[in-house]
Design a protein around this motif. Sequence first.
Motif, PDB file in Angstrom:
ATOM      1  N   GLY A 501     -31.866  37.663  19.193  1.00 51.27           N
ATOM      2  CA  GLY A 501     -32.649  38.609  19.995  1.00 51.27           C
ATOM      3  C   GLY A 501     -32.076  40.013  20.070  1.00 51.27           C
ATOM      4  O   GLY A 501     -32.688  40.888  20.677  1.00 51.27           O
ATOM      5  N   ASP A 502     -30.888  40.260  19.483  1.00 46.77           N
ATOM      6  CA  ASP A 502     -30.356  41.625  19.510  1.00 46.77           C
ATOM      7  C   ASP A 502     -31.086  42.465  18.459  1.00 46.77           C
ATOM      8  O   ASP A 502     -30.593  42.700  17.362  1.00 46.77           O
ATOM      9  CB  ASP A 502     -28.839  41.650  19.287  1.00 46.77           C
ATOM     10  N   THR A 503     -32.287  42.884  18.842  1.00 39.66           N
ATOM     11  CA  THR A 503     -33.123  43.719  17.980  1.00 39.66           C
ATOM     12  C   THR A 503     -33.373  45.055  18.681  1.00 39.66           C
ATOM     13  O   THR A 503     -33.079  45.195  19.872  1.00 39.66           O
ATOM     14  CB  THR A 503     -34.493  43.049  17.730  1.00 39.66           C
ATOM     15  N   ILE A 504     -33.945  45.995  17.952  1.00 44.26           N
ATOM     16  CA  ILE A 504     -34.293  47.289  18.561  1.00 44.26           C
ATOM     17  C   ILE A 504     -35.424  47.059  19.559  1.00 44.26           C
ATOM     18  O   ILE A 504     -36.403  46.384  19.253  1.00 44.26           O
ATOM     19  CB  ILE A 504     -34.742  48.280  17.470  1.00 44.26           C
ATOM     20  N   LYS A 505     -35.295  47.616  20.751  1.00 45.46           N
ATOM     21  CA  LYS A 505     -36.316  47.412  21.776  1.00 45.46           C
ATOM     22  C   LYS A 505     -37.142  48.688  21.957  1.00 45.46           C
ATOM     23  O   LYS A 505     -36.621  49.806  21.807  1.00 45.46           O
ATOM     24  CB  LYS A 505     -35.650  47.033  23.113  1.00 45.46           C
ATOM     25  N   SER A 506     -38.409  48.479  22.281  1.00 45.87           N
ATOM     26  CA  SER A 506     -39.315  49.634  22.379  1.00 45.87           C
ATOM     27  C   SER A 506     -38.945  50.561  23.540  1.00 45.87           C
ATOM     28  O   SER A 506     -39.309  51.737  23.548  1.00 45.87           O
ATOM     29  CB  SER A 506     -40.751  49.150  22.541  1.00 45.87           C
ATOM     30  N   ASP A 507     -38.198  50.035  24.516  1.00 42.18           N
ATOM     31  CA  ASP A 507     -37.860  50.899  25.667  1.00 42.18           C
ATOM     32  C   ASP A 507     -36.481  51.560  25.542  1.00 42.18           C
ATOM     33  O   ASP A 507     -35.964  52.106  26.509  1.00 42.18           O
ATOM     34  CB  ASP A 507     -37.940  50.092  26.974  1.00 42.18           C
ATOM     35  N   TRP A 508     -35.885  51.527  24.365  1.00 43.29           N
ATOM     36  CA  TRP A 508     -34.595  52.198  24.207  1.00 43.29           C
ATOM     37  C   TRP A 508     -34.741  53.703  24.427  1.00 43.29           C
ATOM     38  O   TRP A 508     -35.653  54.335  23.887  1.00 43.29           O
ATOM     39  CB  TRP A 508     -34.039  51.978  22.800  1.00 43.29           C
ATOM     40  N   ALA A 509     -33.811  54.247  25.205  1.00 40.71           N
ATOM     41  CA  ALA A 509     -33.772  55.700  25.399  1.00 40.71           C
ATOM     42  C   ALA A 509     -32.822  56.256  24.339  1.00 40.71           C
ATOM     43  O   ALA A 509     -31.625  56.374  24.552  1.00 40.71           O
ATOM     44  CB  ALA A 509     -33.269  56.025  26.804  1.00 40.71           C
ATOM     45  N   TRP A 510     -33.386  56.607  23.184  1.00 42.72           N
ATOM     46  CA  TRP A 510     -32.571  56.987  22.025  1.00 42.72           C
ATOM     47  C   TRP A 510     -31.726  58.229  22.276  1.00 42.72           C
ATOM     48  O   TRP A 510     -30.723  58.455  21.607  1.00 42.72           O
ATOM     49  CB  TRP A 510     -33.477  57.206  20.805  1.00 42.72           C
ATOM     50  N   GLU A 511     -32.137  59.066  23.207  1.00 39.75           N
ATOM     51  CA  GLU A 511     -31.350  60.288  23.442  1.00 39.75           C
ATOM     52  C   GLU A 511     -29.935  59.962  23.927  1.00 39.75           C
ATOM     53  O   GLU A 511     -29.017  60.750  23.737  1.00 39.75           O
ATOM     54  CB  GLU A 511     -32.063  61.242  24.408  1.00 39.75           C
ATOM     55  N   GLY A 512     -29.772  58.757  24.532  1.00 42.07           N
ATOM     56  CA  GLY A 512     -28.424  58.336  24.940  1.00 42.07           C
ATOM     57  C   GLY A 512     -27.531  58.132  23.728  1.00 42.07           C
ATOM     58  O   GLY A 512     -26.352  58.499  23.729  1.00 42.07           O
ATOM     59  N   ALA A 513     -28.107  57.555  22.674  1.00 39.21           N
ATOM     60  CA  ALA A 513     -27.353  57.343  21.433  1.00 39.21           C
ATOM     61  C   ALA A 513     -26.994  58.683  20.789  1.00 39.21           C
ATOM     62  O   ALA A 513     -25.905  58.873  20.254  1.00 39.21           O
ATOM     63  CB  ALA A 513     -28.172  56.500  20.471  1.00 39.21           C
ATOM     64  N   LYS A 514     -27.924  59.612  20.881  1.00 42.32           N
ATOM     65  CA  LYS A 514     -27.678  60.961  20.355  1.00 42.32           C
ATOM     66  C   LYS A 514     -26.494  61.601  21.089  1.00 42.32           C
ATOM     67  O   LYS A 514     -25.613  62.197  20.480  1.00 42.32           O
ATOM     68  CB  LYS A 514     -28.945  61.813  20.514  1.00 42.32           C
ATOM     69  N   THR A 515     -26.473  61.448  22.412  1.00 43.12           N
ATOM     70  CA  THR A 515     -25.387  62.037  23.198  1.00 43.12           C
ATOM     71  C   THR A 515     -24.034  61.462  22.785  1.00 43.12           C
ATOM     72  O   THR A 515     -23.054  62.200  22.616  1.00 43.12           O
ATOM     73  CB  THR A 515     -25.616  61.794  24.710  1.00 43.12           C
ATOM     74  N   VAL A 516     -23.972  60.133  22.602  1.00 43.92           N
ATOM     75  CA  VAL A 516     -22.702  59.508  22.197  1.00 43.92           C
ATOM     76  C   VAL A 516     -22.254  60.071  20.840  1.00 43.92           C
ATOM     77  O   VAL A 516     -21.087  60.409  20.642  1.00 43.92           O
ATOM     78  CB  VAL A 516     -22.838  57.964  22.141  1.00 43.92           C
ATOM     79  N   ALA A 517     -23.208  60.186  19.911  1.00 43.62           N
ATOM     80  CA  ALA A 517     -22.875  60.731  18.587  1.00 43.62           C
ATOM     81  C   ALA A 517     -22.419  62.188  18.688  1.00 43.62           C
ATOM     82  O   ALA A 517     -21.483  62.611  18.008  1.00 43.62           O
ATOM     83  CB  ALA A 517     -24.079  60.610  17.655  1.00 43.62           C
ATOM     84  N   GLU A 518     -23.074  62.957  19.553  1.00 39.82           N
ATOM     85  CA  GLU A 518     -22.689  64.365  19.719  1.00 39.82           C
ATOM     86  C   GLU A 518     -21.265  64.493  20.252  1.00 39.82           C
ATOM     87  O   GLU A 518     -20.466  65.290  19.759  1.00 39.82           O
ATOM     88  CB  GLU A 518     -23.651  65.062  20.687  1.00 39.82           C
ATOM     89  N   VAL A 519     -20.952  63.668  21.272  1.00 39.59           N
ATOM     90  CA  VAL A 519     -19.602  63.724  21.852  1.00 39.59           C
ATOM     91  C   VAL A 519     -18.580  63.337  20.781  1.00 39.59           C
ATOM     92  O   VAL A 519     -17.548  63.995  20.606  1.00 39.59           O
ATOM     93  CB  VAL A 519     -19.492  62.807  23.091  1.00 39.59           C
ATOM     94  N   MET A 520     -18.888  62.287  20.026  1.00 40.54           N
ATOM     95  CA  MET A 520     -17.972  61.855  18.967  1.00 40.54           C
ATOM     96  C   MET A 520     -17.815  62.957  17.905  1.00 40.54           C
ATOM     97  O   MET A 520     -16.703  63.260  17.464  1.00 40.54           O
ATOM     98  CB  MET A 520     -18.514  60.588  18.317  1.00 40.54           C
ATOM     99  N   GLY A 521     -18.932  63.546  17.530  1.00 37.15           N
ATOM    100  CA  GLY A 521     -18.906  64.567  16.488  1.00 37.15           C
ATOM    101  C   GLY A 521     -18.112  65.795  16.900  1.00 37.15           C
ATOM    102  O   GLY A 521     -17.287  66.303  16.138  1.00 37.15           O
ATOM    103  N   ILE A 522     -18.330  66.244  18.120  1.00 38.26           N
ATOM    104  CA  ILE A 522     -17.645  67.454  18.583  1.00 38.26           C
ATOM    105  C   ILE A 522     -16.163  67.183  18.814  1.00 38.26           C
ATOM    106  O   ILE A 522     -15.298  67.989  18.470  1.00 38.26           O
ATOM    107  CB  ILE A 522     -18.349  68.019  19.837  1.00 38.26           C
TER     108      ILE A 522
END
Length: 557
Positions: A501-522
Amino acid sequence: MNYKYSRAAAKRYKTMTALLLGFLLFGQTFAQTAAPAPLSSLSAVEKEIADKITVAIIKEYTTALAAPEMEGRGTMQPGGDRAANWIAARFQKMGLKPLGDKGSYLQKIEFKETVHTAETMFQIGDEKLRHGTDFALLPMNNGNKDVSGEMVFAAYGIVADSIKRNDLKGIDVNGKIVVMLEGPPENISKEIWTKQEASMIFMQGLIRQGAAALVFIGHGREDNSPDEMVSYMSRRQISMPDESGYPAFVPPFVYIGEKAAEKLFAKSGVSLKDALAQAETNEFKPFKLNQKAKFIAKYKSTKGFSSNVAGFIEGSDPKLKEEAVLFSAHYDAYGKEGDKIYHGAADNALGTAEMLAVAEAYSKMKPKRSMIFLAVTGEEYGLYGSKYWAKKPTWDIKKVAANLNLDGVGTEVYAPVKTMVGYGAEHSGLGAMLADVSGAFGIKVVPDPVPDEKVFYRSDHYSFVERGIPALMLKGAPEGDIQVAMKRMKKWQKTDYHQPGDTIKSDWAWEGAKTVAEVMGILGWRISETEKMPEWLPSGRFGKLERGNTKDLPKEQ
Ligand SMILES: [Zn+2]
């Protein structure tokens, strides 16, 4: 004695659960502390990185990695190879230089897979139970077993004068199949039980006295239900080809699912419910279950390969380019078993996609130091891919400035990320850098919420720490009503975590993933631009550790 699979596998599962719970609780506790620095503290080039990391990219990559044709990216499986080749193709398209074997992006690793054959069985009286649904049998690595004997119920197997309790009173467990519960009983605190390593002590006692097998049933208070444990522990095992298993004298450990547990007590004159009630009192007396049980455990081992995927962006500074920032994320999940596919979307297609988004953002920029991107395999079975790279690095290990690792459980897509843990932040100069970068995003950095679980020592970044490289594992979570998040996480953990059941869910707030990537990148960018490589805090646990270290670290786990 070491019960690596039987005990450690269970412990690891529980650790991640505790981590999830503790993390969300902690976010709540500290929700009102320290106001973060304003967003304007990012430089122009750092803002450029943030702009280049998009939800669309992370979503596309996560979707590709979690797709049915990747078959859960299993170590030593075709789906795993497909994922590795897919990541390598992305690296190539981004213009990363190969950093695997012989000019390729792949670092090939030999593994050994061990599975049960169809002959594995557990029979009570005349009834055969089904492996994988009714029961699971461990450890897998210490030879085939054929065991039979009378069954006895020994509650928690406790023998302790201090609490005037003897669960073995009047019975000889030699040659018996001991049906028991995992401690502690309700009247003993979990903390004390764990601290005194009571489970280990009492189980060793049973083994010394000749128990033919230990059979675990549930008491209803466990974090993970017996059915979850059965599903988890009956999967194939992956190890290094030369890794030695357990000594042959270690008897089978059997986990019994909820429904099958009743059957063990069917001829005893005591119902399962009553037996569980008796087990909670210090006056407990062991009793025979008046049934014979028989186990056959037959294993088959096969050798094969899986690959880490490594690429790098060459630094622009003539001197600093010899040094590199190492980004890592495990791309493997549990693969395919029978008709089940373990897609591992949150764990860790998402983390891998976030790392790839960072690589893509950098690919048209000119960092001073070099940037290595390493997607590792074999994490789920014991950090094998990262340990392998750390042992046979494809970059001079003394010139790896820092490691930034992502290993997700999906909390960053609950809602916009406002809280972050940097595992390892307290050990090196990376902690201060993380606080600064996340502050620019209005994110509060909180310490490891469950230090007792030692999560820092249990993910891929620790493989690099052992070689002296300062490292951080980043995890993001939302703010807001903690009860809502808790409910969501608990539901996910029951139905999806390490499950199909660990699949992509329609209610994921993808901007949270973007923020984690941004922090890691910077953060990675700042490490790349800073004149000196990050250092361990001199007064800390790793203060004397040097890059390239080959000595064993003091025992922590
Ligand atoms: Zn993971």
